[in-house]
Write an enzyme that holds these catalytic residues in place. Structure first.
Site, mmCIF file in Angstrom:
data_model
loop_
_atom_site.group_PDB
_atom_site.id
_atom_site.type_symbol
_atom_site.label_atom_id
_atom_site.label_comp_id
_atom_site.label_asym_id
_atom_site.label_seq_id
_atom_site.Cartn_x
_atom_site.Cartn_y
_atom_site.Cartn_z
ATOM 1 N N CYS A 1 -0.583 4.125 1.993
ATOM 2 C CA CYS A 1 -0.511 4.007 3.466
ATOM 3 C C CYS A 1 0.905 4.267 3.957
ATOM 4 C CB CYS A 1 -0.890 2.597 3.929
ATOM 5 S SG CYS A 1 -2.283 1.890 3.112
ATOM 6 N N ASP A 2 1.902 3.750 3.251
ATOM 7 C CA ASP A 2 3.256 3.697 3.805
ATOM 8 C C ASP A 2 4.272 4.596 3.101
ATOM 9 O OD1 ASP A 2 2.329 1.768 5.578
ATOM 10 O OD2 ASP A 2 2.646 0.169 4.128
ATOM 11 N N CYS B 1 0.836 -1.205 0.000
ATOM 12 C CA CYS B 1 0.000 0.000 0.000
ATOM 13 C C CYS B 1 0.867 1.251 0.000
ATOM 14 C CB CYS B 1 -0.943 -0.007 1.198
ATOM 15 S SG CYS B 1 -1.995 1.447 1.239
#
Ligand code: NDP
Length: 317
Positions: free
Chosen positions: A149-150, A146
Site C-alpha cells: 500500500c505504502d 503494508c
C-alpha cells in the site's frame, strides 16, 4: 461493545439462511459454494473488502494463474464469481454477535441486526505491531504494516522492514524495487522465510539483512520518520537513517467480537473441530485465517471456505 445480550432486545431487520462475515478468499469461496447450493448467502465484506490479499503484490502460487495474478485482481475475480452465482455481497462490518439461540444474530455497523440460520465466520487476521510508543506515534507518517500500500511513497529512499518470515522477505524484495536501500531487521540469527524467499532476498543487492537486531525506538519529527534506534545482539545500540519502517511480524486473528461466544485458542484463533469448519457453537462455522494459525495461504483459505459452505449445507438439511 463486543457482546450480545442487547441484540435479542433489538429489532431483527432481516432473516437469512446463510450469513457470511468477511471477504477474503475464504469468505468469497464460501459464498460461491453456498450460492450454488441455493442457500442464498448474504456476505458482509468487513473493514477491508477482499481481505489481506488486496495488500499483496503478485500472487504466483494460486493454481490456475500460470503467469501470476495481483492480489486485488484475484479477489475481484472471486467476488464477481460469487455475485454472478447469486451471492448478495454487501459493504458493512459485524460489530456484535449473539449465537446463543438457534437463530444467530449479527449486528452490522453497530445498528442493524441480521438473523441467520447459519453463520460462516471468515474475518481473517490483522497485522501486528511491535508495541513501541514511537511506532504508534509515526503510524501513517513513516510506519506502515503494508509495503504494497505504502511502498510507493518511499521511492529512492532508505527504508527498513522488521520480521524474518515470508511476509518480511516478500515486502523487502518488493520495496527493494522502489527504494534505494532496504534494511531487513531480523531478531534471530536466521530467517524463518521459505528457502525460495531467502534466496530471493540474498540475491537482491540493495537489501541488507541485520540479524539479531531489534528496534528500540522509531526516531523522527513532525516531518515523519528519520531513523531507527536498534539494539544488536542485546547490547550494542546504534542508529540507522531510514524514512520508512514496515512491520512484517505476523498477524492476529480478528475474533474480538466472538470471544464471549466461541472457543478460541490461547492466541485468539477460533477453534474448529478437526477436519471441519464446525465451531463449538452449532450453526456457526469458521474458515480461513481466523481459524488457521499454521498454513495461512490464499489457497488453503479458499479451500476452507468451500468446506464451511458444504458443512452449512449439511447442517441445514
Ligand atoms: P510469520 O509468523 O511466519 O513470521 C513472523 C516473523 O516476524 C518471524 O520472523 C518472527 O520472528 C518475527 N517477529 C514476530 N514478532 C516480532 C517482534 N516483536 N519483533 C521482531 N520480530 C518479530 O508471519 P508471516 O506474516 O511472515 O507469514 C505468515 C504465514 O503466511 C506463513 O505461514 C508464511 O509462510 C505465509 N506467507 C506465505 C507467502 C507466500 O507463500 N507467498 C507470503 C507471505 C506469507 P521469529 O522467527 O524470531 O519468531
Amino acid at each position: 461493545m463486543t457482546h450480545s445480550y442487547h441484540l435479542r432486545s433489538k429489532e431483527i431487520a432481516e432473516i437469512h439462511t446463510c450469513l457470511i462475515i468477511g471477504s477474503g478468499p475464504a469468505g468469497y469461496t464460501a459464498a460461491i459454494y453456498a450460492a450454488r447450493a441455493n442457500l442464498k448467502p448474504v456476505l458482509y465484506e468487513g473493514m477491508q473488502p477482499g481481505g489481506q490479499l488486496t495488500t499483496t503484490t503478485e500472487v504466483e502460487n494460486f493454481p490456475g494463474y500460470p503467469t501470476g495474478v495481483t492480489g486485488t485482481a484475484l479477489m475481484n475475480d472471486m467476488r464477481s464469481q460469487a455475485e454472478r452465482l447469486g451471492a448478495d455481497i454487501r459493504s458493512g462490518y459485524a460489530t456484535a454477535v449473539d449465537f446463543s439461540d438457534e437463530l444467530k444474530l449479527v449486528e452490522i455497523g453497530g445498528e442493524t441486526v441480521i438473523a441467520a440460520k447459519a453463520v460462516i465466520i471468515a474475518t481473517g487476521a490483522t497485522a501486528k505491531y511491535l508495541g513501541l510508543a514511537s511506532e504508534q506515534k509515526f503510524r501513517g507518517m513513516g510506519v506502515s504494516a503494508c509495503a504494497v500500500c505504502d511502498g510507493f511513497f518511499y521511492r529512492k529512499q532508505t527504508v527498513a522492514v522488521v520480521g524474518g518470515g515470508d511476509t518480511a522477505a516478500e515486502d523487502a524484495t518488493y520495496l527493494a524495487g522502489l527504494a534505494q536501500k532496504v534494511y531487513l531487521i531480523v531478531r534471530k540469527k536466521h530467517l524463518r522465510a521459505s528457502k525460495a524467499m531467502q534466496h530471493k532476498v540474498a540475491n537482491t543487492p540493495n537489501i541488507e539483512i541485520l540479524f539479531e537486531h531489534e528496534v528500540q525506538e522509531v526516531l523522527g519529527d513532525e516531518q515523519g520518520v528519520s531513523g531507527l534506534r536498534l539494539i544488536k545482539e542485546g547490547r550494542e545500540v546504534y542508529t540507522i537513517n531510514v524514512t520508512g519502517l514496515f512491520l512484517a511480524i505476523g498477524h492476529h486473528p480478528n475474533t474480538k467480537i466472538f470471544a464471549d461466544e466461541l472457543d478460541l485458542d490461547e492466541t485468539g484463533y477460533i477453534i474448529t473441530k478437526p477436519g471441519s469448519s464446525h465451531t463449538n457453537c452449532e450453526g456457526v462455522f469458521a474458515c480461513g485465517d481466523v481459524q488457521d494459525p499454521v498454513y495461512r495461504q490464499a489457497i488453503t483459505a479458499a479451500a476452507s471456505g468451500c468446506i464451511a459452505a458444504l458443512d452449512v449445507e449439511r447442517y441445514l438439511c
